[in-house]
Design a protein around this motif. Structure first.
Motif, PDB file in Angstrom:
ATOM      1  N   PRO A   2       0.786  -1.240   0.000  1.00 43.25           N
ATOM      2  CA  PRO A   2       0.000   0.000   0.000  1.00 43.25           C
ATOM      3  C   PRO A   2       0.814   1.284   0.000  1.00 43.25           C
ATOM      4  O   PRO A   2       0.265   2.361  -0.145  1.00 43.25           O
ATOM      5  N   SER A   3       2.101   1.201   0.193  1.00 41.56           N
ATOM      6  CA  SER A   3       2.931   2.410   0.136  1.00 41.56           C
ATOM      7  C   SER A   3       4.287   2.039  -0.422  1.00 41.56           C
ATOM      8  O   SER A   3       4.606   0.863  -0.577  1.00 41.56           O
ATOM      9  N   GLY A   4       5.082   3.037  -0.730  1.00 42.81           N
ATOM     10  CA  GLY A   4       6.391   2.778  -1.309  1.00 42.81           C
ATOM     11  C   GLY A   4       7.494   2.618  -0.295  1.00 42.81           C
ATOM     12  O   GLY A   4       8.669   2.749  -0.630  1.00 42.81           O
ATOM     13  N   ASN A   5       7.155   2.313   0.961  1.00 47.73           N
ATOM     14  CA  ASN A   5       8.146   2.127   2.029  1.00 47.73           C
ATOM     15  C   ASN A   5       7.917   0.765   2.676  1.00 47.73           C
ATOM     16  O   ASN A   5       6.893   0.560   3.331  1.00 47.73           O
ATOM     17  N   PHE A   6       8.841  -0.169   2.484  1.00 48.41           N
ATOM     18  CA  PHE A   6       8.684  -1.497   3.066  1.00 48.41           C
ATOM     19  C   PHE A   6      10.031  -2.215   3.070  1.00 48.41           C
ATOM     20  O   PHE A   6      10.950  -1.824   2.367  1.00 48.41           O
ATOM     21  N   GLY A   7      10.119  -3.237   3.852  1.00 47.95           N
ATOM     22  CA  GLY A   7      11.331  -4.044   3.924  1.00 47.95           C
ATOM     23  C   GLY A   7      11.147  -5.384   3.245  1.00 47.95           C
ATOM     24  O   GLY A   7      10.033  -5.892   3.160  1.00 47.95           O
ATOM     25  N   ILE A   8      12.241  -5.935   2.745  1.00 51.81           N
ATOM     26  CA  ILE A   8      12.257  -7.277   2.152  1.00 51.81           C
ATOM     27  C   ILE A   8      13.332  -8.077   2.866  1.00 51.81           C
ATOM     28  O   ILE A   8      14.476  -7.634   2.961  1.00 51.81           O
ATOM     29  N   ALA A  30      10.973  -1.167 -13.498  1.00 47.49           N
ATOM     30  CA  ALA A  30       9.586  -0.720 -13.601  1.00 47.49           C
ATOM     31  C   ALA A  30       8.930  -1.313 -14.840  1.00 47.49           C
ATOM     32  O   ALA A  30       9.581  -1.528 -15.856  1.00 47.49           O
ATOM     33  N   TRP A  31       7.631  -1.550 -14.732  1.00 51.13           N
ATOM     34  CA  TRP A  31       6.856  -2.069 -15.857  1.00 51.13           C
ATOM     35  C   TRP A  31       6.615  -0.955 -16.863  1.00 51.13           C
ATOM     36  O   TRP A  31       6.206   0.143 -16.515  1.00 51.13           O
ATOM     37  N   ASN A  32       6.880  -1.261 -18.125  1.00 56.26           N
ATOM     38  CA  ASN A  32       6.660  -0.319 -19.208  1.00 56.26           C
ATOM     39  C   ASN A  32       5.329  -0.686 -19.857  1.00 56.26           C
ATOM     40  O   ASN A  32       5.265  -1.546 -20.719  1.00 56.26           O
ATOM     41  N   THR A  64      12.396   2.586  -0.059  1.00 49.78           N
ATOM     42  CA  THR A  64      11.954   3.884   0.433  1.00 49.78           C
ATOM     43  C   THR A  64      11.475   4.749  -0.732  1.00 49.78           C
ATOM     44  O   THR A  64      12.184   4.906  -1.723  1.00 49.78           O
ATOM     45  N   ASN A  65      10.271   5.304  -0.580  1.00 50.28           N
ATOM     46  CA  ASN A  65       9.677   6.273  -1.520  1.00 50.28           C
ATOM     47  C   ASN A  65       9.490   5.752  -2.937  1.00 50.28           C
ATOM     48  O   ASN A  65       9.545   6.525  -3.891  1.00 50.28           O
ATOM     49  N   LEU A  66       9.253   4.471  -3.082  1.00 53.87           N
ATOM     50  CA  LEU A  66       8.997   3.900  -4.411  1.00 53.87           C
ATOM     51  C   LEU A  66       7.616   4.378  -4.872  1.00 53.87           C
ATOM     52  O   LEU A  66       6.624   4.189  -4.177  1.00 53.87           O
ATOM     53  N   PRO A  67       7.519   5.030  -6.038  1.00 56.25           N
ATOM     54  CA  PRO A  67       6.229   5.549  -6.501  1.00 56.25           C
ATOM     55  C   PRO A  67       5.242   4.435  -6.856  1.00 56.25           C
ATOM     56  O   PRO A  67       5.633   3.280  -7.037  1.00 56.25           O
ATOM     57  N   PHE A  68       3.969   4.798  -6.989  1.00 53.20           N
ATOM     58  CA  PHE A  68       2.961   3.833  -7.417  1.00 53.20           C
ATOM     59  C   PHE A  68       3.368   3.228  -8.750  1.00 53.20           C
ATOM     60  O   PHE A  68       3.893   3.912  -9.624  1.00 53.20           O
ATOM     61  N   GLN A  87      16.560 -14.503  -7.574  1.00 57.14           N
ATOM     62  CA  GLN A  87      15.114 -14.687  -7.456  1.00 57.14           C
ATOM     63  C   GLN A  87      14.442 -13.399  -7.892  1.00 57.14           C
ATOM     64  O   GLN A  87      14.899 -12.306  -7.541  1.00 57.14           O
ATOM     65  N   SER A  88      13.359 -13.524  -8.643  1.00 58.37           N
ATOM     66  CA  SER A  88      12.601 -12.359  -9.091  1.00 58.37           C
ATOM     67  C   SER A  88      11.241 -12.342  -8.404  1.00 58.37           C
ATOM     68  O   SER A  88      10.598 -13.391  -8.262  1.00 58.37           O
ATOM     69  N   PHE A  89      10.831 -11.164  -7.976  1.00 55.82           N
ATOM     70  CA  PHE A  89       9.549 -10.962  -7.311  1.00 55.82           C
ATOM     71  C   PHE A  89       8.856  -9.786  -7.986  1.00 55.82           C
ATOM     72  O   PHE A  89       9.500  -8.798  -8.328  1.00 55.82           O
ATOM     73  N   THR A  90       7.563  -9.880  -8.167  1.00 50.54           N
ATOM     74  CA  THR A  90       6.785  -8.779  -8.735  1.00 50.54           C
ATOM     75  C   THR A  90       5.959  -8.142  -7.630  1.00 50.54           C
ATOM     76  O   THR A  90       5.278  -8.847  -6.880  1.00 50.54           O
ATOM     77  N   TYR A  91       6.043  -6.813  -7.531  1.00 49.58           N
ATOM     78  CA  TYR A  91       5.289  -6.060  -6.527  1.00 49.58           C
ATOM     79  C   TYR A  91       4.505  -4.961  -7.209  1.00 49.58           C
ATOM     80  O   TYR A  91       4.954  -4.381  -8.194  1.00 49.58           O
ATOM     81  N   PHE A  92       3.344  -4.673  -6.662  1.00 47.64           N
ATOM     82  CA  PHE A  92       2.560  -3.515  -7.066  1.00 47.64           C
ATOM     83  C   PHE A  92       2.554  -2.539  -5.899  1.00 47.64           C
ATOM     84  O   PHE A  92       2.246  -2.928  -4.775  1.00 47.64           O
TER      85      PHE A  92
END
Length: 117
Positions: A2-8, A30-32, A64-68, A87-92
């Motif tokens: 839900p926001s552009g701030n998170f840990g992995i 980023a997805w084009n 940190t601060n990853l845009p939508f 490893q590849s992960f897809t996030y929205f």
């Protein structure tokens, strides 16, 4: 997300040789949407950092601060023999707003002899 701030946090192991903790890296693409492909530019340096020091079994990344948008994260680690795994992960990253509604139902006319509640 839900926001552009998170840990992995990632865990890894190697049975043949030990992990080269200095090889722990992350990339973000980023997805084009116009070309329906992933962008060719790694944007991790603007939004991703290693959080703490990687150990022989765990690595932490802070975003940190990853845009939508839609993103692919490529996380890599190598062992001391030079073998690398990614490893590849897809996030929205998006803000979801919920709207709950129900259709209206007619219960007909209420008789005057029925008291209100």
């Amino acid at each position: 997300i839900p926001s552009g701030n998170f840990g992995i946090t990632l865990t890894y192991s190697d049975t043949g040789s030990s992990i080269d903790i200095s090889s722990f890296t992350g990339e973000i693409y980023a997805w084009n949407a116009t070309g329906s492909t992933w962008g060719v530019t790694d944007i991790a340096s603007s939004y991703m950092s290693v959080s703490g020091s990687p150990t022989s079994s765990t690595g932490n990344l802070q975003i940190t601060n990853l845009p939508f948008g839609k993103y692919r994260f490529d996380i890599s680690i190598s062992d001391t023999a030079g073998n690398t795994t990614t490893q590849s992960f897809t996030y929205f990253v998006d803000k979801i707003e919920w709207t709950v509604s129900a259709p209206l139902f007619s219960i007909g006319n209420v008789q005057s002899s029925i008291l209100g509640f």
